[in-house]
Design an enzyme around this catalytic site. Structure first.
Site, PDB file in Angstrom:
ATOM      1  N   ASP A  23      43.816  41.268  21.549  1.00  0.00           N
ATOM      2  CA  ASP A  23      43.434  42.260  20.530  1.00  0.00           C
ATOM      3  C   ASP A  23      44.588  42.342  19.541  1.00  0.00           C
ATOM      4  O   ASP A  23      45.508  41.525  19.599  1.00  0.00           O
ATOM      5  CB  ASP A  23      43.174  43.615  21.221  1.00  0.00           C
ATOM      6  CG  ASP A  23      42.120  44.440  20.484  1.00  0.00           C
ATOM      7  OD1 ASP A  23      42.234  44.587  19.248  1.00  0.00           O
ATOM      8  OD2 ASP A  23      41.195  44.947  21.143  1.00  0.00           O
ATOM      9  N   ASP A  48      44.125  40.642  36.228  1.00  0.00           N
ATOM     10  CA  ASP A  48      43.694  39.506  35.400  1.00  0.00           C
ATOM     11  C   ASP A  48      42.658  39.980  34.377  1.00  0.00           C
ATOM     12  O   ASP A  48      41.472  39.698  34.498  1.00  0.00           O
ATOM     13  CB  ASP A  48      43.107  38.437  36.352  1.00  0.00           C
ATOM     14  CG  ASP A  48      42.578  37.220  35.623  1.00  0.00           C
ATOM     15  OD1 ASP A  48      42.992  36.970  34.476  1.00  0.00           O
ATOM     16  OD2 ASP A  48      41.738  36.510  36.216  1.00  0.00           O
ATOM     17  N   LYS A  61      43.214  39.542  30.933  1.00  0.00           N
ATOM     18  CA  LYS A  61      43.295  38.642  29.761  1.00  0.00           C
ATOM     19  C   LYS A  61      43.169  39.404  28.448  1.00  0.00           C
ATOM     20  O   LYS A  61      42.269  39.151  27.642  1.00  0.00           O
ATOM     21  CB  LYS A  61      42.212  37.554  29.838  1.00  0.00           C
ATOM     22  CG  LYS A  61      42.270  36.681  31.075  1.00  0.00           C
ATOM     23  CD  LYS A  61      41.222  35.577  31.002  1.00  0.00           C
ATOM     24  CE  LYS A  61      41.224  34.693  32.225  1.00  0.00           C
ATOM     25  NZ  LYS A  61      40.715  35.315  33.452  1.00  0.00           N
ATOM     26  N   THR A  87      39.655  26.934  30.862  1.00  0.00           N
ATOM     27  CA  THR A  87      39.265  25.605  31.362  1.00  0.00           C
ATOM     28  C   THR A  87      37.775  25.333  31.149  1.00  0.00           C
ATOM     29  O   THR A  87      37.324  24.216  31.309  1.00  0.00           O
ATOM     30  CB  THR A  87      39.603  25.466  32.861  1.00  0.00           C
ATOM     31  OG1 THR A  87      39.155  26.639  33.518  1.00  0.00           O
ATOM     32  CG2 THR A  87      41.069  25.273  33.087  1.00  0.00           C
ATOM     33  N   LYS A  93      44.352  39.183  43.332  1.00  0.00           N
ATOM     34  CA  LYS A  93      44.001  39.189  41.907  1.00  0.00           C
ATOM     35  C   LYS A  93      42.767  40.067  41.675  1.00  0.00           C
ATOM     36  O   LYS A  93      41.726  39.855  42.302  1.00  0.00           O
ATOM     37  CB  LYS A  93      43.717  37.767  41.431  1.00  0.00           C
ATOM     38  CG  LYS A  93      43.341  37.693  39.952  1.00  0.00           C
ATOM     39  CD  LYS A  93      43.290  36.264  39.455  1.00  0.00           C
ATOM     40  CE  LYS A  93      41.957  35.593  39.618  1.00  0.00           C
ATOM     41  NZ  LYS A  93      40.888  36.092  38.754  1.00  0.00           N
ATOM     42  N   ARG A 120      37.155  31.733  46.795  1.00  0.00           N
ATOM     43  CA  ARG A 120      36.171  31.529  47.859  1.00  0.00           C
ATOM     44  C   ARG A 120      36.652  30.801  49.116  1.00  0.00           C
ATOM     45  O   ARG A 120      36.200  31.155  50.213  1.00  0.00           O
ATOM     46  CB  ARG A 120      34.923  30.853  47.265  1.00  0.00           C
ATOM     47  CG  ARG A 120      34.164  31.811  46.343  1.00  0.00           C
ATOM     48  CD  ARG A 120      33.257  31.097  45.377  1.00  0.00           C
ATOM     49  NE  ARG A 120      34.023  30.397  44.357  1.00  0.00           N
ATOM     50  CZ  ARG A 120      33.486  29.702  43.362  1.00  0.00           C
ATOM     51  NH1 ARG A 120      32.173  29.624  43.262  1.00  0.00           N
ATOM     52  NH2 ARG A 120      34.249  29.111  42.470  1.00  0.00           N
TER      53      ARG A 120
END
Ligand code: C5P
Length: 244
Positions: free
Chosen positions: A75, A70, A72, A130, A43, A221
């Site tokens: 517009d 990614d 997002k 989130t 990603k 991570r």
């Protein structure tokens, strides 16, 4: 023994999407040179893409990795459609938009990928970030619970003809119960029992995420900061193989 195909037809070894949350190309390339494109996808998000752009994307793809871009997008429909088409031309495997950009925007994004036929990237949407709680939604004029809003936007995404949504582990079960199996659920916030939680608030284990209906797991991570990222990836994959 590692199974190669899960019950939903996604190769088990490719259900992990490793998040490259870096700003330096050499750090990202060092890491991916220790991974194997047969075992995961990658990603590339706003940080790495803003720092290194399409050039790094090509270097990653030249090493055989499929990329979830990614960014997002959110517009007006015309602008999003053009950006999505550019991403399609770059040959990304998956990309995303914000469902809150509306049905017309999502439909324009989907149509912008039609020219790529069966090679088109998967197009998914972010429902509610989130990081937003009920009070945050209220402040921007949305007067319902995050769960209700997630559900509403997931249905809007499906109705607009997109391939799926990004959803937190807490939402996966509910969405999977309401949406067809081919509508893909991409879930971050994955941790093994031995992993540090870091800044994530609610985490689930890889087996639990798959059991509750996730198709793809975004893992950062626990793999990128492991002593051996490849060993960590192999461990994730063997857990997935055992539940798929
Ligand atoms: O390092 P970690 O596994 O927490 O990384 C998770 C990745 O998933 C990061 O790239 C993060 O931005 C992304 N993500 C998330 N929560 C969301 C959406 C995306 O953690 N709701």
């Amino acid at each position: 023994m590692l199974k190669t195909v899960s019950s939903i037809g996604v190769p088990v070894e490719k259900r992990i999407i490793v998040a490259l949350d870096f700003s330096l190309a050499k750090v990202a390339l060092n890491l991916i040179d220790s991974l194997d494109p047969k075992l995961c996808r990658l990603k590339v998000g706003k940080e790495l893409y803003t720092a290194c752009g399409p050039q790094l994307l090509r270097q990653i793809q030249d090493r055989g990795f499929e990329v979830f871009l990614d960014l997002k997008f959110h517009d007006i429909p015309n602008t999003v459609a053009k950006a999505v088409n550019v991403a399609g031309n770059m040959g990304v495997w998956m990309l995303n938009v914000h469902a809150s950009g509306g049905r017309a925007m999502m439909e324009a994004a989907r149509e912008a990928l039609l020219e790529f036929g069966s090679q088109r990237p998967k197009l998914i949407a972010v429902t509610v970030l989130t990081s937003l709680a009920q009070i945050d939604l209220k402040q921007v004029g949305i007067d319902c619970s995050p769960e209700k809003q997630v559900s509403k936007l997931a249905f809007l995404t499906r109705d607009a003809g997109l391939d799926g949504v990004v959803c937190s582990a807490a939402e996966t079960h509910l969405l999977r119960a309401q949406l067809p199996e081919e509508f893909c659920l991409v879930t971050p916030g994955i941790r093994r029992a031995s992993d540090a939680i870091g800044d994530q608030k609610r985490v689930v284990g890889p087996a639990e995420a798959i059991r509750s209906g996730s198709n793809y797991l975004v893992v950062g991570r626990p793999i990128t900061e492991a002593d051996s990222p490849l060993d960590a990836l192999l461990e994730f994959n063997s857990v997935l193989a055992s539940v798929s």
